[in-house]
Design a protein around this motif. Structure first.
Motif, PDB file in Angstrom:
ATOM      1  N   UNK A 135       0.828  -1.204   0.000  1.00 18.65           N
ATOM      2  CA  UNK A 135       0.000   0.000   0.000  1.00 18.65           C
ATOM      3  C   UNK A 135       0.864   1.256   0.000  1.00 18.65           C
ATOM      4  N   UNK A 136       1.970   1.218   0.782  1.00 19.10           N
ATOM      5  CA  UNK A 136       2.858   2.379   0.805  1.00 19.10           C
ATOM      6  C   UNK A 136       3.504   2.606  -0.566  1.00 19.10           C
ATOM      7  N   UNK A 137       4.016   1.528  -1.162  1.00 22.38           N
ATOM      8  CA  UNK A 137       4.629   1.655  -2.478  1.00 22.38           C
ATOM      9  C   UNK A 137       3.589   2.059  -3.532  1.00 22.38           C
ATOM     10  N   UNK A 138       2.374   1.545  -3.359  1.00 23.82           N
ATOM     11  CA  UNK A 138       1.313   1.890  -4.306  1.00 23.82           C
ATOM     12  C   UNK A 138       0.981   3.373  -4.224  1.00 23.82           C
ATOM     13  N   UNK A 139       0.883   3.901  -3.012  1.00 20.69           N
ATOM     14  CA  UNK A 139       0.596   5.324  -2.862  1.00 20.69           C
ATOM     15  C   UNK A 139       1.716   6.186  -3.445  1.00 20.69           C
ATOM     16  N   UNK A 140       2.963   5.764  -3.184  1.00 20.86           N
ATOM     17  CA  UNK A 140       4.081   6.520  -3.745  1.00 20.86           C
ATOM     18  C   UNK A 140       4.051   6.492  -5.276  1.00 20.86           C
ATOM     19  N   UNK A 141       3.734   5.321  -5.835  1.00 19.77           N
ATOM     20  CA  UNK A 141       3.667   5.220  -7.296  1.00 19.77           C
ATOM     21  C   UNK A 141       2.537   6.079  -7.859  1.00 19.77           C
ATOM     22  N   UNK A 142       1.362   6.037  -7.188  1.00 22.37           N
ATOM     23  CA  UNK A 142       0.250   6.854  -7.653  1.00 22.37           C
ATOM     24  C   UNK A 142       0.577   8.343  -7.567  1.00 22.37           C
ATOM     25  N   UNK A 143       1.237   8.750  -6.479  1.00 17.06           N
ATOM     26  CA  UNK A 143       1.611  10.155  -6.350  1.00 17.06           C
ATOM     27  C   UNK A 143       2.623  10.548  -7.428  1.00 17.06           C
ATOM     28  N   UNK A 144       3.582   9.658  -7.695  1.00 18.88           N
ATOM     29  CA  UNK A 144       4.567   9.960  -8.737  1.00 18.88           C
ATOM     30  C   UNK A 144       3.903  10.085 -10.103  1.00 18.88           C
ATOM     31  N   UNK A 145       2.966   9.168 -10.389  1.00 18.82           N
ATOM     32  CA  UNK A 145       2.259   9.241 -11.666  1.00 18.82           C
ATOM     33  C   UNK A 145       1.424  10.513 -11.738  1.00 18.82           C
ATOM     34  N   UNK A 146       0.719  10.808 -10.631  1.00 21.60           N
ATOM     35  CA  UNK A 146      -0.076  12.029 -10.607  1.00 21.60           C
ATOM     36  C   UNK A 146       0.780  13.271 -10.735  1.00 21.60           C
ATOM     37  N   UNK A 147       1.933  13.274 -10.071  1.00 19.76           N
ATOM     38  CA  UNK A 147       2.835  14.415 -10.184  1.00 19.76           C
ATOM     39  C   UNK A 147       3.377  14.590 -11.583  1.00 19.76           C
ATOM     40  N   UNK A 148       3.749  13.469 -12.223  1.00 19.22           N
ATOM     41  CA  UNK A 148       4.265  13.564 -13.596  1.00 19.22           C
ATOM     42  C   UNK A 148       3.176  14.061 -14.550  1.00 19.22           C
ATOM     43  N   UNK A 149       1.963  13.527 -14.384  1.00 21.75           N
ATOM     44  CA  UNK A 149       0.869  13.993 -15.241  1.00 21.75           C
ATOM     45  C   UNK A 149       0.591  15.477 -15.030  1.00 21.75           C
ATOM     46  N   UNK A 150       0.606  15.908 -13.766  1.00 23.15           N
ATOM     47  CA  UNK A 150       0.378  17.322 -13.481  1.00 23.15           C
ATOM     48  C   UNK A 150       1.477  18.189 -14.097  1.00 23.15           C
ATOM     49  N   UNK A 151       2.742  17.717 -14.003  1.00 21.22           N
ATOM     50  CA  UNK A 151       3.847  18.478 -14.578  1.00 21.22           C
ATOM     51  C   UNK A 151       3.694  18.595 -16.092  1.00 21.22           C
ATOM     52  N   UNK A 152       3.318  17.490 -16.740  1.00 20.50           N
ATOM     53  CA  UNK A 152       3.143  17.547 -18.192  1.00 20.50           C
ATOM     54  C   UNK A 152       1.999  18.485 -18.569  1.00 20.50           C
TER      55      UNK A 152
ATOM     56  N   UNK B 200      11.714  21.656  -1.266  1.00 13.83           N
ATOM     57  CA  UNK B 200      12.877  21.108  -1.971  1.00 13.83           C
ATOM     58  C   UNK B 200      13.062  19.623  -1.698  1.00 13.83           C
ATOM     59  N   UNK B 201      11.977  18.913  -1.381  1.00 15.71           N
ATOM     60  CA  UNK B 201      12.098  17.489  -1.068  1.00 15.71           C
ATOM     61  C   UNK B 201      10.797  16.801  -1.469  1.00 15.71           C
ATOM     62  N   UNK B 202      10.854  15.494  -1.531  1.00 15.65           N
ATOM     63  CA  UNK B 202       9.673  14.677  -1.757  1.00 15.65           C
ATOM     64  C   UNK B 202       9.059  14.865  -3.128  1.00 15.65           C
ATOM     65  N   UNK B 203       7.726  14.735  -3.154  1.00 14.89           N
ATOM     66  CA  UNK B 203       6.991  14.810  -4.398  1.00 14.89           C
ATOM     67  C   UNK B 203       7.106  16.185  -5.046  1.00 14.89           C
ATOM     68  N   UNK B 204       7.108  17.234  -4.238  1.00 12.13           N
ATOM     69  CA  UNK B 204       7.216  18.595  -4.782  1.00 12.13           C
ATOM     70  C   UNK B 204       8.525  18.771  -5.553  1.00 12.13           C
ATOM     71  N   UNK B 205       9.641  18.274  -4.988  1.00 12.48           N
ATOM     72  CA  UNK B 205      10.923  18.375  -5.675  1.00 12.48           C
ATOM     73  C   UNK B 205      10.916  17.583  -6.981  1.00 12.48           C
ATOM     74  N   UNK B 206      10.274  16.420  -6.965  1.00 12.49           N
ATOM     75  CA  UNK B 206      10.199  15.592  -8.174  1.00 12.49           C
ATOM     76  C   UNK B 206       9.416  16.322  -9.275  1.00 12.49           C
ATOM     77  N   UNK B 207       8.278  16.930  -8.914  1.00 14.30           N
ATOM     78  CA  UNK B 207       7.472  17.648  -9.904  1.00 14.30           C
ATOM     79  C   UNK B 207       8.219  18.873 -10.418  1.00 14.30           C
ATOM     80  N   UNK B 208       8.901  19.597  -9.535  1.00 10.51           N
ATOM     81  CA  UNK B 208       9.641  20.779  -9.977  1.00 10.51           C
ATOM     82  C   UNK B 208      10.770  20.397 -10.932  1.00 10.51           C
ATOM     83  N   UNK B 209      11.492  19.297 -10.594  1.00  4.84           N
ATOM     84  CA  UNK B 209      12.560  18.862 -11.490  1.00  4.84           C
ATOM     85  C   UNK B 209      11.994  18.450 -12.851  1.00  4.84           C
ATOM     86  N   UNK B 210      10.825  17.804 -12.844  1.00  6.36           N
ATOM     87  CA  UNK B 210      10.205  17.410 -14.109  1.00  6.36           C
ATOM     88  C   UNK B 210       9.815  18.636 -14.928  1.00  6.36           C
ATOM     89  N   UNK B 211       9.261  19.656 -14.257  1.00  2.00           N
ATOM     90  CA  UNK B 211       8.878  20.876 -14.961  1.00  2.00           C
ATOM     91  C   UNK B 211      10.084  21.629 -15.514  1.00  2.00           C
TER      92      UNK B 211
END
Length: 497
Positions: free
Chosen positions: A40-57, A101-112
């Protein structure tokens, strides 16, 4: 459910099978629970990463659209892109004040930043104020602000030219995309602010989709089915692994009844084979010990018969009749002791084959013989009770108990009952009884109570020992107890099989 019953259910199992099965089941449940939590933890992280990448795109596309659209038409264009599930605003201030500058926010900013190089980008995954007219968005936590008034009464945005002096050209398009209709955001969301080329800010509130609940029948049913199947397989394996314990227990009980029982089969895992081999070696040593003891006593008995015979012949030549009678009585007692000792050592009860016999008929016949000798006897019980036993050994044990009751109690009251998987034969007398501290000592070979068992009454002190040995060879036992109304009660128990 009463507290006592609850404690009984929560009690630690008393068997090796129960304890091992409980440990395995608990370990299985713990491992499955841990695996589900990690999944469940890995699933949530994966869903957040996918959601973050989609939002960045999507934000990257919005930036391109906003910069390629004239400021006069930018408001209408962005308004059409604003949805309840993806909030879009355009204003003079960013909706994100404190960048992360950490976590999901940092990942989305780097993608953008990969596609929006050179622009100031701020991203936050924490809840916070969405802003007001200068951000192009209203409300807090993803809810559009309507000042608690109906949409038609909401304050309109200032007309073009009357806005703040710091507004960029085309400030009329900085009004919120949809001021008069509420937007509802559910769950966590990303707040993203991107500075455009003209200095204004594109503000986005992108919700993070938590996904479909994990605890639904499609997931839980196979999980529970797998748990049940694995638990059943574990129970079968544990039962098979603990089966040798039951085999050893049965072999030990059989050895206590019949020292000549067949040896254990040396099969199974290595540890079980070693234990079975050790048990067979022990049984073989016990058999040899019993045989050696019996042979030794038989030799002693044979060697003593010759001098006893010579003494008997010499006693016949004694002229004093009284002395001759005493000597012959002593020699007869010695012969009886030797014969009883040899019979006890041979343990004939263990070697005699079992037969079907009527215990009730046997006991009633023995009591009739005593009544013919003038002894007061009584019997209470069924007229017939067929069991499998060793006739000679069982009759000898009952005869010894009856003989003691008649000698030291004057009568024999016999009762025969069945129940609880065993047969109980009680023999009561009216004698003085036995001291409590001697209840077990009287079963020791050659032990006699001087106060009630003198030489005048005869006996070698082996009667109770022989009787208990014979009954224990049947899988039963003999116990003694003083009766409240006086006298002694001997209870003979046999398994009802």
């Amino acid at each position: 459910m009463t507290p006592r019953r609850v404690r009984r259910w929560l009690r630690w199992p008393d068997t090796v099978l129960g304890r091992t099965a409980l440990v395995l089941v608990l370990a299985l449940l713990l491992s499955v629970a841990t695996a589900v939590m990690l999944f469940e933890s890995q699933r949530q992280e994966a869903l957040e990463a996918i959601g973050g990448r989609n939002a960045a795109e999507r934000v990257g596309g919005l930036v391109a659209i906003a910069e390629q659209t004239d400021p006069d038409r930018r408001h209408g264009t962005l308004r059409r892109l604003d949805t309840p599930r993806f909030r879009v605003g355009w204003g003079t201030r960013p909706v994100v004040e404190n960048d992360e500058s950490f976590g999901l926010a940092a990942f989305v900013r780097d993608t953008l930043q990969t596609g929006l190089e050179g622009r100031e980008i701020r991203v936050s995954s924490r809840p916070g104020p969405v802003g007001g007219p200068d951000t192009g968005m209203f409300g807090r936590g993803g809810r559009a602000r309507d000042d608690d008034r109906p949409p038609q009464e909401a304050e309109p945005f200032p007309p073009p030219g009357e806005g703040p002096s710091f507004a960029p050209p085309g400030a009329e398009s900085l009004r919120p995309p949809s001021l008069n209709r509420p937007h509802h955001m559910i769950g966590p969301a990303l707040r993203i602010s991107v500075r455009l080329d003209d200095g204004s800010w594109l503000n986005v509130l992108a919700p993070l989709d938590p996904g479909v609940s994990l605890w639904r029948p499609r997931f839980v049913a196979p999980l529970l089915l797998g748990l049940v199947l694995v638990t059943l397989a574990a129970l079968v394996a544990v039962r098979k692994a603990t089966l040798p314990f039951a085999v050893f227990a049965a072999a030990a009980e059989r050895l206590g009844v019949d020292v000549g029982a067949p040896p254990l089969a040396v099969t199974g895992p290595r540890e079980v084979r070693r234990a079975a081999h050790a048990f067979n070696v022990m049984q073989d040593r016990i058999v040899r010990f019993v045989q050696d003891r019996t042979q030794m006593l038989a030799a002693i008995s044979h060697d003593l018969k010759t001098p006893i015979t010579r003494l008997r012949l010499r006693a016949e030549f004694i002229e004093d009749d009284e002395q001759r009678a005493k000597m012959l009585a002593d020699l007869a007692e010695m012969e009886q002791m030797i014969a009883s000792t040899l019979a006890f050592a041979r343990d004939d009860a263990a070697s005699e084959p079992r037969q079907r016999l009527d215990l009730a008929t046997m006991v009633q016949g023995m009591l009739e013989d005593l009544e013919d000798m003038g002894v007061a006897c009584s019997y209470t019980g069924p007229d017939s009770l067929v069991i499998a036993a060793r006739p000679v050994a069982l009759k000898r044990a009952i005869a010894n108990l009856l003989d003691n009751a008649v000698k030291y109690g004057g009568r024999a009251g016999v009762g025969l009952t069945t129940g609880g998987g065993e047969i109980l034969l009680t023999i009561d007398d009216d004698g003085p009884g036995i001291p409590e501290d001697s209840m077990e000592r009287v079963f020791a070979p050659f032990f006699r109570l001087e106060t009630s068992r003198s030489r005048d009454t005869g006996g070698t002190g082996l009667g109770l020992a022989v009787a208990r040995a014979a009954i224990r060879a049947h899988g039963g036992d003999i116990t003694l107890a003083n009766r409240p109304e006086g006298g002694l009660r001997a209870t003979l128990s046999l398994p009802q099989a």
